[in-house]
Scaffold this motif. Structure first.
Motif, PDB file in Angstrom:
ATOM      1  N   HIS A  41       0.799  -1.159  -0.001  1.00  0.00           N
ATOM      2  CA  HIS A  41       0.159   0.091   0.000  1.00  0.00           C
ATOM      3  C   HIS A  41       1.036   1.282  -0.172  1.00  0.00           C
ATOM      4  CE1 HIS A  41       1.126   0.107   4.079  1.00  0.00           C
ATOM      5  NE2 HIS A  41       0.418  -1.103   4.516  1.00  0.00           N
ATOM      6  N   ASP A  42       0.323   2.428   0.108  1.00  0.00           N
ATOM      7  CA  ASP A  42       1.016   3.426  -0.096  1.00  0.00           C
ATOM      8  C   ASP A  42       2.066   3.879   1.126  1.00  0.00           C
ATOM      9  OD1 ASP A  42       0.752   4.878  -2.024  1.00  0.00           O
ATOM     10  OD2 ASP A  42      -0.606   6.805  -1.211  1.00  0.00           O
ATOM     11  N   GLY A  43       1.965   3.315   2.353  1.00  0.00           N
ATOM     12  CA  GLY A  43       2.670   3.208   3.493  1.00  0.00           C
ATOM     13  C   GLY A  43       4.277   2.497   2.916  1.00  0.00           C
ATOM     14  N   ILE A  82       0.471 -10.629  -4.779  1.00  0.00           N
ATOM     15  CA  ILE A  82       1.790 -10.591  -5.609  1.00  0.00           C
ATOM     16  C   ILE A  82       1.731  -9.836  -7.027  1.00  0.00           C
ATOM     17  CG2 ILE A  82       1.926 -12.764  -6.705  1.00  0.00           C
ATOM     18  CD1 ILE A  82       4.814 -11.376  -4.843  1.00  0.00           C
ATOM     19  N   GLU A  83       0.794 -10.230  -7.962  1.00  0.00           N
ATOM     20  CA  GLU A  83       0.570  -9.487  -9.290  1.00  0.00           C
ATOM     21  C   GLU A  83       0.491  -8.017  -9.077  1.00  0.00           C
ATOM     22  OE1 GLU A  83       1.586 -11.071 -11.891  1.00  0.00           O
ATOM     23  OE2 GLU A  83       1.679 -13.011 -10.830  1.00  0.00           O
ATOM     24  N   LYS A  84      -0.465  -7.518  -8.265  1.00  0.00           N
ATOM     25  CA  LYS A  84      -0.795  -6.243  -7.966  1.00  0.00           C
ATOM     26  C   LYS A  84       0.537  -5.745  -7.336  1.00  0.00           C
ATOM     27  CE  LYS A  84      -4.314  -3.693  -5.643  1.00  0.00           C
ATOM     28  NZ  LYS A  84      -4.042  -3.380  -3.981  1.00  0.00           N
ATOM     29  N   ASP A  85       1.133  -6.029  -6.397  1.00  0.00           N
ATOM     30  CA  ASP A  85       2.568  -5.635  -5.853  1.00  0.00           C
ATOM     31  C   ASP A  85       3.206  -5.310  -6.966  1.00  0.00           C
ATOM     32  OD1 ASP A  85       1.193  -5.942  -3.601  1.00  0.00           O
ATOM     33  OD2 ASP A  85       2.451  -7.781  -2.739  1.00  0.00           O
ATOM     34  N   LYS A  87       2.983  -4.833 -10.022  1.00  0.00           N
ATOM     35  CA  LYS A  87       2.544  -3.935 -10.927  1.00  0.00           C
ATOM     36  C   LYS A  87       2.706  -2.118 -10.029  1.00  0.00           C
ATOM     37  CE  LYS A  87      -1.447  -1.657 -13.398  1.00  0.00           C
ATOM     38  NZ  LYS A  87      -1.047  -0.420 -13.071  1.00  0.00           N
ATOM     39  N   GLY A  88       2.369  -2.190  -8.956  1.00  0.00           N
ATOM     40  CA  GLY A  88       2.618  -1.275  -8.001  1.00  0.00           C
ATOM     41  C   GLY A  88       4.121  -0.772  -8.126  1.00  0.00           C
ATOM     42  N   LEU A  89       5.046  -1.723  -8.008  1.00  0.00           N
ATOM     43  CA  LEU A  89       6.277  -1.249  -7.625  1.00  0.00           C
ATOM     44  C   LEU A  89       6.744  -0.848  -8.996  1.00  0.00           C
ATOM     45  CD1 LEU A  89       7.628  -4.276  -5.637  1.00  0.00           C
ATOM     46  CD2 LEU A  89       7.692  -2.229  -5.146  1.00  0.00           C
ATOM     47  N   ARG A  90       6.428  -1.486 -10.095  1.00  0.00           N
ATOM     48  CA  ARG A  90       6.894  -1.017 -11.467  1.00  0.00           C
ATOM     49  C   ARG A  90       6.404   0.268 -11.800  1.00  0.00           C
ATOM     50  NH1 ARG A  90       3.936  -4.170 -14.732  1.00  0.00           N
ATOM     51  NH2 ARG A  90       5.329  -5.897 -14.868  1.00  0.00           N
ATOM     52  N   ASP A  91       5.117   0.734 -11.295  1.00  0.00           N
ATOM     53  CA  ASP A  91       4.486   2.049 -11.611  1.00  0.00           C
ATOM     54  C   ASP A  91       5.256   2.927 -10.617  1.00  0.00           C
ATOM     55  OD1 ASP A  91       2.620   0.817 -13.185  1.00  0.00           O
ATOM     56  OD2 ASP A  91       0.823   0.884 -11.623  1.00  0.00           O
TER      57      ASP A  91
END
Ligand code: AMP
Length: 292
Positions: A41-43, A82-85, A87-91
């Motif tokens: 998350h944003d934290g 994990i997939e969402k994570d 993607k978030g890291l890539r973004d």
């Protein structure tokens, strides 16, 4: 070779990651490392952003460490996205993610204890309520620091006792890494962001900002000169609303984590609390006096 999904390097093998980092360090690159258990998350992203700003190469690890769960069902229930994570890291522009297996983190089994003098920092608050938790945290962070040989380690103030213990471990074992502690990121209504928040019922989520309000109230009380014991008692009373159960609300010395009795004797005072919201255990804290 690591998988290359667009611009993010995904390592699943610690040796490959160590080789990669070794090469980067040989080029004079500074390495920043943020360990997480995923469900990002944003934290978490605030730590990663800080790492990106202060280092040449930033690495985020995602590993739900089994040895820090004292209740096995918590490990099973821990959210995995994990997939969402990724993607978030890539973004966010995080260039490297490390997603190891348990076998890779604990090649000789996890049944060992790191020899380190924590000066009793692991005995109060979370340590008392969650036996063995910090042994697991120390185990995994030490291993991850060895794999990444990072220059900077990023951790959140959200887990106050955790970063204090890791700071002590780094000092005691003379590890060549600097710990950077990042402020608590909160939702607009004050609730500290946490992977566990997704498990709150709608009604508990609505009530949960009471934790932030009581911490803020405790800060006011301290500045008005009220005694720490009285503040702890009053705060516990306030948190005792329907479906909520405060486990502790302690005013502690921000360095030794000992309970504060006389405010004047301490330069750094932190209120730390753990509250059950239904079946979800939330922790939070606030610095009431001084700074980190
Ligand atoms: P976790 O995945 O829960 O083990 O957390 C990984 C790191 O993120 C830890 O250093 C936490 O303290 C940090 N963290 C978790 N929540 C927050 C937050 N709301 N604000 C800042 N840091 C956080």
């Amino acid at each position: 070779m690591p998988n290359n999904e667009d611009e993010i390097l995904i390592f699943e093998d610690s040796e490959k990651l160590s080789e990669f980092i070794y090469r980067e360090k040989n080029k004079g690159k500074k390495i920043g490392f943020t360990p997480t258990m995923g469900a990002l998350h944003d934290g978490h992203f605030s730590l990663i952003r800080r790492s990106l700003a202060e280092n040449d190469v930033s690495i985020c690890s995602i590993f739900v460490n089994p040895t820090q769960f004292n209740v096995p069902s918590d490990l099973v229930k821990y959210p995995r996205t994990i997939e969402k994570d990724i993607k978030g890291l890539r973004d966010e522009g995080c260039p490297v993610v490390f997603i190891p297996s348990s076998e890779d983190i604990y090649p000789n089994g996890s049944d060992y204890k790191v020899e380190v003098d924590l000066k009793g920092l692991d005995e109060m608050m979370e340590g008392k309520k969650r036996p063995g938790h910090f042994e697991g945290v120390v185990q995994v962070v030490k291993r991850l620091l060895e794999i990444t040989s990072c220059d900077h380690l990023y951790m959140g103030q959200k887990d106050y006792q955790q970063f204090t213990i890791i700071k002590e471990m780094i000092k005691d074992l003379e590890m060549p890494v600097k710990l950077v502690v990042c402020p608590i990121l909160r939702d607009e209504d004050g609730l500290a962001k946490s992977s566990r928040n997704t498990r709150l019922t709608e009604s508990h989520r609505r009530k949960a900002p009471i934790i932030f309000r009581v911490l803020t109230q405790a800060k006011d009380w301290l500045s008005e000169g009220r005694a720490p014991v009285e503040i702890s008692m009053k705060a516990t009373e306030y948190l005792n609303i329907q479906d909520f159960k405060p486990e502790y609300f302690d005013l502690i010395d921000g360095h030794t984590l000992e309970k504060v009795r006389n405010t004047d004797h301490h330069a750094l005072i932190v209120a730390c609390t753990a509250v059950w919201a239904g079946t979800v255990r939330l922790i939070d804290n606030m610095i009431l006096k001084g700074e980190l």
